[in-house]
Enzyme design. Structure first.
Site, PDB file in Angstrom:
ATOM      1  N   ARG A 178      18.777  -6.061  -8.155  1.00 42.30           N
ATOM      2  CA  ARG A 178      19.388  -5.887  -6.831  1.00 42.30           C
ATOM      3  C   ARG A 178      19.000  -7.066  -5.923  1.00 42.30           C
ATOM      4  O   ARG A 178      19.829  -7.877  -5.567  1.00 42.30           O
ATOM      5  CB  ARG A 178      18.926  -4.541  -6.238  1.00 42.30           C
ATOM      6  CG  ARG A 178      19.796  -4.031  -5.099  1.00 42.30           C
ATOM      7  CD  ARG A 178      19.528  -4.709  -3.787  1.00 42.30           C
ATOM      8  NE  ARG A 178      18.108  -4.606  -3.400  1.00 42.30           N
ATOM      9  CZ  ARG A 178      17.556  -5.322  -2.427  1.00 42.30           C
ATOM     10  NH1 ARG A 178      18.276  -6.198  -1.746  1.00 42.30           N
ATOM     11  NH2 ARG A 178      16.269  -5.196  -2.145  1.00 42.30           N
ATOM     12  N   HIS A 189       5.617  -5.035  -0.972  1.00 38.36           N
ATOM     13  CA  HIS A 189       6.743  -5.871  -1.428  1.00 38.36           C
ATOM     14  C   HIS A 189       6.535  -7.273  -0.841  1.00 38.36           C
ATOM     15  O   HIS A 189       6.820  -7.505   0.333  1.00 38.36           O
ATOM     16  CB  HIS A 189       8.054  -5.228  -0.938  1.00 38.36           C
ATOM     17  CG  HIS A 189       9.299  -5.969  -1.292  1.00 38.36           C
ATOM     18  ND1 HIS A 189      10.332  -5.384  -1.990  1.00 38.36           N
ATOM     19  CD2 HIS A 189       9.699  -7.236  -1.057  1.00 38.36           C
ATOM     20  CE1 HIS A 189      11.310  -6.263  -2.165  1.00 38.36           C
ATOM     21  NE2 HIS A 189      10.953  -7.395  -1.592  1.00 38.36           N
ATOM     22  N   CYS A 227      15.727 -13.195   0.764  1.00 42.24           N
ATOM     23  CA  CYS A 227      16.436 -12.559   1.864  1.00 42.24           C
ATOM     24  C   CYS A 227      17.483 -13.540   2.354  1.00 42.24           C
ATOM     25  O   CYS A 227      17.182 -14.713   2.551  1.00 42.24           O
ATOM     26  CB  CYS A 227      15.439 -12.240   2.975  1.00 42.24           C
ATOM     27  SG  CYS A 227      16.201 -11.569   4.445  1.00 42.24           S
ATOM     28  N   ASN A 233      10.971 -13.286  -4.221  1.00 38.89           N
ATOM     29  CA  ASN A 233      10.011 -12.200  -4.423  1.00 38.89           C
ATOM     30  C   ASN A 233       8.926 -12.730  -5.342  1.00 38.89           C
ATOM     31  O   ASN A 233       9.155 -13.669  -6.105  1.00 38.89           O
ATOM     32  CB  ASN A 233      10.709 -11.038  -5.132  1.00 38.89           C
ATOM     33  CG  ASN A 233      11.722 -10.342  -4.244  1.00 38.89           C
ATOM     34  OD1 ASN A 233      11.355  -9.580  -3.369  1.00 38.89           O
ATOM     35  ND2 ASN A 233      12.987 -10.627  -4.458  1.00 38.89           N
TER      36      ASN A 233
HETATM   37 ZN    ZN Z   1      12.261  -8.938  -1.612  1.00 40.23          ZN
END
Ligand code: ZN
Length: 315
Positions: free
Chosen positions: A12, A217, A250, A259
């Site tokens: 995702r 996260h 993002c 990430n």
């Molecule tokens: Zn993230």
């Protein structure tokens, strides 16, 4: 030390940020591979508007085609009530794997702790977002789905700078009270530092109590993702989100990426004798495969160097 739970968010958070649309059958192949690495949780897709994020317009098709073992919890990201309508519709199709009761088990909702970031991301004030999120959580719980609320820019905002801990934790409490069983704290643009993370999670656990699972996260935008993960671990956090191949990031502001790589996180944890249940070699194979599919080198360190000790094993 006991184990930690990792939710893989690459399908995702990663695929959504690729400039090109990955073909549905490649996504399905990659998700099915990830689901067999021992990961406990997997964020498969998002029910966003196709004209806003065409990369994930095939969410119902992906969910209908993936073959995920029942012990892996599948989640989908829900931006608003319309997204939830579409997700609940997709839930009516029986999953490919007959041992699974439903195609997905969890929904993730999100909002930002910074007014400016929230407005740039979803064009709403935080209060409006929270009202929408509360409605989604209520309906998702009624449908028997587990719920996670993710708070973006929990550790700093690229527009506003410092984000008060009190604000983040009051949003977290509102999410919990609205039915979220898990709250994720996102370092959306990689502004957190380990000392801040340590203090933040000590306070979060004190304020929010044990009734809600707290998830970290982190983004590796400034190379501090793993240091922050270690600080969270030391503060008692046992739930993390990360992305294979270090995919994702993002879309706001442009250029903010990364990430922490799941294989880097798993490698560090295993070397520290912290169990994840994940087969690192199998995970690296998935990261190698997504690198092939995307046709560009990815930023994960473990993907480049291999697992610790590989040179002695003669591989
Ligand atoms: Zn993230």
């Amino acid at each position: 030390m006991s184990g930690v739970r990792i939710r893989e968010v690459g399908p995702r958070d990663g695929f959504q940020n690729e400039p090109e649309v990955i073909p549905t059958d490649r996504k399905v192949e990659l998700i099915d591979g990830l689901a067999r690495t021992g990961l406990a949780r997997l964020e498969a897709t998002s029910f966003v508007r196709a004209d806003v994020i065409p990369q994930l317009a095939d969410a119902p098709e992906v969910l209908a085609a993936i073959d995920v073992p029942p012990e892996v919890s599948v989640s989908v990201l829900i931006p608003n009530e319309r997204g939830l309508d579409a997700a609940l519709q997709a839930l009516e199709r029986p999953p490919v794997n007959a041992r699974r009761e439903r195609a997905f088990d969890e929904v993730n909702v999100f909002l930002s702790a910074s007014e400016t970031h929230n407005r740039k991301n979803v064009n709403r004030a935080i209060a409006e977002s929270l009202a929408g999120v509360e409605a989604v959580l209520g309906r998702a719980r009624e449908a028997g789905l587990r719920c996670e609320g993710v708070i973006s820019t929990s550790f700093g905002c690229p527009y506003e700078g410092h984000v008060p801990v009190e604000r983040v934790l009051s949003i977290a409490a509102a999410l919990r009270d609205a039915g979220a069983q898990e709250v994720g704290f996102g370092d959306t643009t990689g502004m957190a530092n380990p000392r801040q993370v340590s203090e933040f999670f000590a306070r979060a656990q004190e304020d929010l109590g044990g009734g809600v699972e707290l998830t970290a996260h982190f983004h590796n935008t400034r190379g501090q993702g793993l240091a922050n993960a270690l600080a969270a671990l030391d503060a008692g956090i046992e739930s993390f989100e990360s992305s294979f191949g270090e995919l994702g990031g993002c879309p706001v502001p442009p250029g903010a990426t990364g990430n922490i790589a799941t294989e880097d996180l798993v490698s560090m944890l295993h070397e520290m004798d912290v169990q994840t249940g994940i087969d690192l070699d199998a995970l690296i194979a998935c990261a190698r495969r997504v690198q092939e599919v995307l046709g560009r080198p990815l930023g994960s360190h473990t993907l480049v160097a291999g697992p610790v000790g590989w040179e002695h094993a003669g591989r």
